[in-house]
Write a protein that holds these residues in place. Structure first.
Motif, PDB file in Angstrom:
ATOM      1  N   ALA A   1      10.147   4.189-154.773  1.00 34.36           N
ATOM      2  CA  ALA A   1      10.134   5.575-154.749  1.00 34.36           C
ATOM      3  C   ALA A   1       9.255   5.901-156.218  1.00 34.36           C
ATOM      4  O   ALA A   1       9.722   5.436-157.138  1.00 34.36           O
ATOM      5  CB  ALA A   1      11.333   6.224-154.660  1.00 34.36           C
ATOM      6  N   GLY A   2       8.255   6.901-155.968  1.00 29.18           N
ATOM      7  CA  GLY A   2       7.547   7.272-156.809  1.00 29.18           C
ATOM      8  C   GLY A   2       6.406   6.379-157.375  1.00 29.18           C
ATOM      9  O   GLY A   2       5.706   6.695-158.417  1.00 29.18           O
ATOM     10  N   THR A   3       6.313   5.226-156.545  1.00 28.10           N
ATOM     11  CA  THR A   3       5.038   4.337-157.134  1.00 28.10           C
ATOM     12  C   THR A   3       3.748   4.746-156.494  1.00 28.10           C
ATOM     13  O   THR A   3       2.914   4.214-156.918  1.00 28.10           O
ATOM     14  CB  THR A   3       5.500   2.932-156.971  1.00 28.10           C
ATOM     15  OG1 THR A   3       5.815   2.780-155.423  1.00 28.10           O
ATOM     16  CG2 THR A   3       6.972   2.372-157.731  1.00 28.10           C
ATOM     17  N   TRP A   4       4.054   5.574-155.303  1.00 29.37           N
ATOM     18  CA  TRP A   4       2.600   5.822-154.753  1.00 29.37           C
ATOM     19  C   TRP A   4       2.265   7.299-155.274  1.00 29.37           C
ATOM     20  O   TRP A   4       3.004   7.934-155.491  1.00 29.37           O
ATOM     21  CB  TRP A   4       2.730   5.678-153.272  1.00 29.37           C
ATOM     22  CG  TRP A   4       3.926   6.542-152.785  1.00 29.37           C
ATOM     23  CD1 TRP A   4       3.898   7.900-152.572  1.00 29.37           C
ATOM     24  CD2 TRP A   4       5.304   6.215-152.657  1.00 29.37           C
ATOM     25  NE1 TRP A   4       5.265   8.010-151.913  1.00 29.37           N
ATOM     26  CE2 TRP A   4       6.014   7.005-151.993  1.00 29.37           C
ATOM     27  CE3 TRP A   4       6.100   4.993-152.641  1.00 29.37           C
ATOM     28  CZ2 TRP A   4       7.190   6.974-151.871  1.00 29.37           C
ATOM     29  CZ3 TRP A   4       7.127   4.686-152.270  1.00 29.37           C
ATOM     30  CH2 TRP A   4       7.933   5.954-151.908  1.00 29.37           C
ATOM     31  N   GLN A   5       0.886   7.618-155.038  1.00 29.33           N
ATOM     32  CA  GLN A   5       0.609   8.831-155.461  1.00 29.33           C
ATOM     33  C   GLN A   5       1.220  10.033-154.431  1.00 29.33           C
ATOM     34  O   GLN A   5       1.509   9.769-153.363  1.00 29.33           O
ATOM     35  CB  GLN A   5      -1.053   8.864-155.097  1.00 29.33           C
ATOM     36  CG  GLN A   5      -1.847   8.016-156.414  1.00 29.33           C
ATOM     37  CD  GLN A   5      -3.272   8.304-156.047  1.00 29.33           C
ATOM     38  OE1 GLN A   5      -3.867   9.035-155.144  1.00 29.33           O
ATOM     39  NE2 GLN A   5      -3.816   7.680-157.091  1.00 29.33           N
ATOM     40  N   VAL A   6       1.003  11.259-154.976  1.00 27.68           N
ATOM     41  CA  VAL A   6       1.932  12.539-154.103  1.00 27.68           C
ATOM     42  C   VAL A   6       0.680  12.628-153.132  1.00 27.68           C
ATOM     43  O   VAL A   6      -0.551  12.972-153.502  1.00 27.68           O
ATOM     44  CB  VAL A   6       2.125  13.481-155.139  1.00 27.68           C
ATOM     45  CG1 VAL A   6       2.451  14.701-154.347  1.00 27.68           C
ATOM     46  CG2 VAL A   6       2.892  13.263-156.288  1.00 27.68           C
ATOM     47  N   PHE A   7       1.426  12.970-152.072  1.00 27.31           N
ATOM     48  CA  PHE A   7       0.436  13.184-150.879  1.00 27.31           C
ATOM     49  C   PHE A   7      -0.068  14.745-150.984  1.00 27.31           C
ATOM     50  O   PHE A   7       0.385  15.379-151.587  1.00 27.31           O
ATOM     51  CB  PHE A   7       1.366  13.255-149.528  1.00 27.31           C
ATOM     52  CG  PHE A   7       1.642  11.865-149.207  1.00 27.31           C
ATOM     53  CD1 PHE A   7       0.685  10.853-148.566  1.00 27.31           C
ATOM     54  CD2 PHE A   7       3.032  11.555-149.171  1.00 27.31           C
ATOM     55  CE1 PHE A   7       1.284   9.589-148.332  1.00 27.31           C
ATOM     56  CE2 PHE A   7       3.317  10.417-149.038  1.00 27.31           C
ATOM     57  CZ  PHE A   7       2.248   9.292-148.333  1.00 27.31           C
TER      58      PHE A   7
END
Length: 76
Positions: free
Chosen positions: A51-57
């Motif tokens: 959680a939180g490791t990918w860019q915000v959509f």
């Protein structure tokens, strides 16, 4: 509380006895704990850690910015 009968070979029952003794719990409790670890309804820890490791959509407006304007509907 329900009871379940399982059949284990001699080698496996010895491993269960030893593991339960090392954990200082009954064999039944040791097996129940093992089943609880494998029968859960939440996400695995490895997934929760992502959680939180990918860019915000992007937001809806950002996605549609390059699509142009919609054609107005004809009245009914």
């Amino acid at each position: 509380m329900a009871q379940i009968t399982i059949y284990l070979d001699d080698e496996l029952i010895q491993q269960v006895k030893q593991s339960a003794a090392e954990a200082k719990v009954s064999q039944s409790q040791w097996i129940a704990d093992l089943i609880r670890q494998h029968c859960h309804n939440d996400w695995p820890q490895t997934v929760r850690e992502m959680a939180g490791t990918w860019q915000v959509f992007p937001q809806q407006d950002e996605l549609r910015a390059e699509q142009g304007e919609d054609t107005p509907r004809e009245p009914l």
